[in-house]
Design a protein around this motif. Structure first.
Motif, short mmCIF file in Angstrom:
data_model
loop_
_atom_site.label_atom_id
_atom_site.label_comp_id
_atom_site.label_asym_id
_atom_site.label_seq_id
_atom_site.Cartn_x
_atom_site.Cartn_y
_atom_site.Cartn_z
N TYR A 243 0.83 -1.21 0.00
CA TYR A 243 0.00 0.00 0.00
C TYR A 243 0.86 1.26 0.00
CZ TYR A 243 -3.42 3.28 1.90
OH TYR A 243 -4.23 4.37 2.11
N ASN A 244 1.97 1.24 0.79
CA ASN A 244 2.80 2.43 0.88
C ASN A 244 3.39 2.83 -0.47
OD1 ASN A 244 2.32 2.80 3.52
ND2 ASN A 244 4.31 2.13 4.26
N ILE A 247 0.86 4.62 -2.36
CA ILE A 247 0.74 5.98 -1.83
C ILE A 247 1.90 6.85 -2.32
CG2 ILE A 247 0.77 7.36 0.29
CD1 ILE A 247 -1.82 5.96 -0.10
N MET A 250 1.08 8.03 -5.62
CA MET A 250 0.03 9.03 -5.60
C MET A 250 0.53 10.37 -5.09
SD MET A 250 -3.70 8.75 -4.06
CE MET A 250 -3.23 9.66 -2.63
N VAL A 254 0.11 13.93 -6.96
CA VAL A 254 -0.52 15.08 -6.31
C VAL A 254 0.46 16.24 -6.20
CG1 VAL A 254 -1.50 15.88 -4.13
CG2 VAL A 254 -2.19 13.70 -5.07
N GLN A 283 12.18 7.43 8.67
CA GLN A 283 11.03 7.05 9.49
C GLN A 283 9.96 8.13 9.53
OE1 GLN A 283 11.48 6.92 13.68
NE2 GLN A 283 13.42 8.00 13.68
N TYR A 284 10.31 9.35 9.12
CA TYR A 284 9.30 10.40 9.08
C TYR A 284 8.72 10.59 7.69
CZ TYR A 284 11.36 11.49 13.57
OH TYR A 284 11.82 11.40 14.84
N MET A 286 6.72 8.85 5.60
CA MET A 286 5.29 8.70 5.37
C MET A 286 4.50 9.75 6.13
SD MET A 286 5.20 6.55 3.11
CE MET A 286 3.52 6.13 2.72
N LEU A 287 5.00 10.14 7.30
CA LEU A 287 4.33 11.20 8.07
C LEU A 287 4.33 12.50 7.27
CD1 LEU A 287 3.13 11.72 10.94
CD2 LEU A 287 5.35 12.63 11.53
N ALA A 290 1.95 12.29 4.45
CA ALA A 290 0.57 12.44 4.90
C ALA A 290 0.23 13.91 5.08
CB ALA A 290 0.37 11.67 6.20
N LEU A 291 1.11 14.63 5.75
CA LEU A 291 0.87 16.06 5.96
C LEU A 291 0.83 16.79 4.62
CD1 LEU A 291 3.08 16.81 9.06
CD2 LEU A 291 0.61 16.98 8.88
N LEU A 293 -0.08 15.61 1.68
CA LEU A 293 -1.34 15.36 0.98
C LEU A 293 -2.44 16.26 1.53
CD1 LEU A 293 -1.60 11.47 0.63
CD2 LEU A 293 -1.22 13.14 -1.15
N ILE A 294 -2.53 16.34 2.88
CA ILE A 294 -3.61 17.12 3.48
C ILE A 294 -3.43 18.60 3.16
CG2 ILE A 294 -4.71 17.75 5.65
CD1 ILE A 294 -3.71 15.09 6.77
N GLY B 99 -4.80 11.05 3.24
CA GLY B 99 -3.75 11.70 4.00
C GLY B 99 -3.98 11.59 5.49
N ASN B 106 0.85 6.90 11.07
CA ASN B 106 2.24 7.21 11.33
C ASN B 106 2.44 7.89 12.68
OD1 ASN B 106 4.14 6.54 8.98
ND2 ASN B 106 2.23 7.20 8.03
#
Lengths: 330, 294
Positions: A243-244, A247, A250, A254, A283-284, A286-287, A290-291, A293-294, B99, B106
């Protein structure tokens, strides 16, 4: 396409054709003369594979406006199909076997794209997202439990056929294919589906047909990237296509801007090289994604580059705009 | 007898799926968004309850704390991430939901590590009884009964109460509802609050049955619960319940009756069911076919 339009395309993309040729000559000569070390060469090939992936996902997400969360799954199908074919066909000359393997991988991914697209696009709504999400999870379970895919240990001993000319050829093919498709009447139909599917269908566009076709093409190009990846890495493990990874692709689309090919290419370059150079942030990663994307969706949904394309026309227009502004100031 | 035990397992699993599916279906019904973060919200709820119990709270108190914290988190997510996108395209909202889901996973991984944490064994304190050679924990029965009661309550809440009526109105037509004097923001917040509270309850029941928590426990149940919502007809409260039970029973039976080395394939069965439903009756069991509005 009649002659005038074809001539128009050639003129419109003249700068890009020159850039493509120059890029190939430059990188290939750097490789041949031995300026680049093997790590750099690997990174370049990986960047090009990610560019093909990003461009292919951009077809589904940017041009068609449908969210696909299992793109790594299509890549896995292409990778395993091609690798199993070339492994079982040692009697063919390696180049030919590789070529046929790539074609088979693309066809197989396309078949799966079709099988997923038909039920998903039958009704209005975001069913593609959920089906591809489930598909991406399940394909790796299947790869792990089927007898001929090497199970959880993976498939090894694949001939390392992918070199720079191969990925470059595949990249140019992807680019030309998407440009030709999007420039044709079919391309306009696809865009009309994205903009307003009800208006499109009232104008006689078969919405479901175009959605399925675009999605199948997108899956096929992901399969192409997968086949290249298999013969670049030499071994395949099912956990790679999780899945990662979907992402990751994606995020590239984006970040570059949904619907912008230039953006996809630049985003694939940046987001492949930067994480590789900044291993400490692994290690950060994906974090941060995520931020990103939002925040991108809230503040700049069109991506960093929006829907602009780097063409001769765009440069000329921008130049005029800047000059105009200068004159106003003066 | 083995069949009956598997059936009961299926009902238990189905009740949990149904509780999660309700959150999906209500949010989808009101703002037409697949809230991908819903499964991960459930994961956060599991951690909240775990921490509360580690600090010495009684399991029921821990459940209450977890429900409150998850509700607050769910409403905050809606306010911060989804609300600014209410007017933009569906694709943007979906990507934001992805997201948020990634973010929760995470953050959980950074705070609590990616390793599995063991949940206190709640089943041991509950009575169990034997049918033939098989032991049945009363937890299964409690889970099913609790879930059914909650869903009946929710059904009447949505159908009869003022907030429930407002939810249905917003779901029907957001702008018209606003013109009729309904506070759309409050209604959407209430929807997220109820969905999050149900997710917290589901997380508690899930971890009581399978006592392990990782940052990924929300992902698969999340997908399956969404599939359950689609099977029942998305946006319909009883549909989520029926879909959840169907999915849970099918999963328990496939897990119970196919050879154990292929048990991972039971996930593939669930996926196949979704495709069959979309091919035969895309609007779900309870769904009505609606014309498109122009």
């Amino acid at each position: 396409m009649d002659k005038a339009i074809r001539k128009n395309i050639l003129k419109k993309y003249s700068l890009n054709i020159v850039l493509l040729l120059l890029g190939f000559i430059l990188i290939q000569s750097l490789i041949v003369t031995g300026v680049l070390n093997s790590y750099a060469k690997q990174m370049i090939i990986l960047v090009f594979i990610n560019m093909i992936l990003t461009l292919s996902l951009n077809m589904a997400t940017g041009f068609l406006g449908e969210l696909c969360l299992g793109h790594a799954g299509f890549m896995a199908i292409g990778a395993y199909t091609a690798a199993i074919f070339t492994k079982n066909m040692p009697m063919l000359p390696p180049g030919l076997a590789f070529f046929i393997g790539i074609l088979l991988g693309m066809i197989m991914s396309g078949v799966f794209g079709f099988l997923i697209g038909v039920p998903a696009f039958r009704l209005e709504g975001d069913y593609l997202a959920i089906i591809t999400l489930a598909f991406g999870q399940i394909i790796s379970i299947f790869i792990r439990s089927l007898p001929f895919t090497g199970g959880a240990l993976g498939l090894s001993g694949i001939k390392r056929m992918t070199n720079f000319p191969w990925v470059y050829g595949a990249f140019v093919f992807t680019l030309v294919f998407i440009i030709c498709l999007m420039f044709s009447g079919h391309g306009r139909a696809i865009l009309s589906v994205r903009e307003d599917s009800i208006a499109a269908s009232s104008s006689g566009v078969n919405v479901v047909k175009y959605k399925v076709i675009t999605f199948v093409f997108s899956a096929m190009l992901a399969g192409l990237a997968g086949a290249l990846y298999a013969h670049f890495q030499g071994n395949l493990v099912p956990t790679k296509f999780d899945y990662n990874y979907s992402i990751d692709i994606m995020v590239m689309v984006v970040f570059g801007g949904m619907g912008s090919m230039t953006g996809s290419i630049l985003a694939a370059i940046i987001l492949t090289l930067v994480p590789a150079l900044l291993q400490g942030l692994a290690q950060y990663r994906m974090l941060l994604y995520a931020l990103m994307l939002i925040l991108m969706m809230i503040f700049r949904p069109d991506g960093v580059f929006g829907r602009k394309e780097l063409t001769y026309d765009w440069i000329r227009q921008t130049y005029r705009k800047i000059r105009g502004r200068w004159k106003e100031d003066a | 007898m083995y069949f009956v035990v598997q059936l009961l397992n299926g009902l238990q699993l189905g009740a949990i799926y149904a509780l999660i599916a309700l959150g999906y279906t209500m949010v989808y019904g009101v703002i037409k968004l697949i809230n991908f973060a819903h499964g991960d919200l459930m994961m956060m709820a599991a951690y909240f309850a775990l921490i509360a119990m580690a600090k010495g709270a009684h399991p029921l108190l821990a459940l209450a704390i977890s429900i409150i914290m998850t509700t607050v988190l769910g409403v905050l997510i809606e306010r911060i991430a989804y609300k600014p996108l209410r007017k933009s395209s569906r694709l943007s909202a979906l990507i934001t939901a992805i997201g948020v889901s990634l973010l929760l996973q995470n953050v959980a991984m950074l705070i609590w590590g990616s390793g599995a944490k063991t949940y206190p064994n709640l089943q041991a304190s509950l009575p169990s009884f034997n049918i033939g050679h098989n032991t049945i924990s009363s937890l299964s029965i409690i889970t099913v009964v609790l879930a059914v009661l909650v869903m009946i309550g929710l059904y009447f809440f949505v159908e009869k109460s003022k907030v429930g009526t407002a939810m249905r109105a917003v779901s029907e037509d957001m702008e018209a509802a606003e013109l009729m004097g309904i506070n759309v923001n409050h209604t959407i917040s209430a929807t997220f609050a109820i969905g999050s509270a149900l997710a917290a309850l589901a997380a508690f029941l899930l971890c009581a049955a399978y006592p392990q928590v990782t940052p990924y426990i929300g992902a698969m149940p999340g997908i399956k619960a969404f599939i359950a919502a689609v099977i029942g007809g998305i946006g319909i409260v009883p549909g989520a319940m029926v879909g959840g039970f169907i999915l849970g029973i099918i999963e328990a039976l496939t897990k119970g009756f196919i050879p154990s080395q292929y048990s991972a394939l039971s996930d593939a069965v669930v996926f196949a069911i979704l495709i069959v439903v979309l091919l035969i009756k895309p609007s779900g069991i309870f769904g009505k076919v609606q014309g498109e509005k122009v």
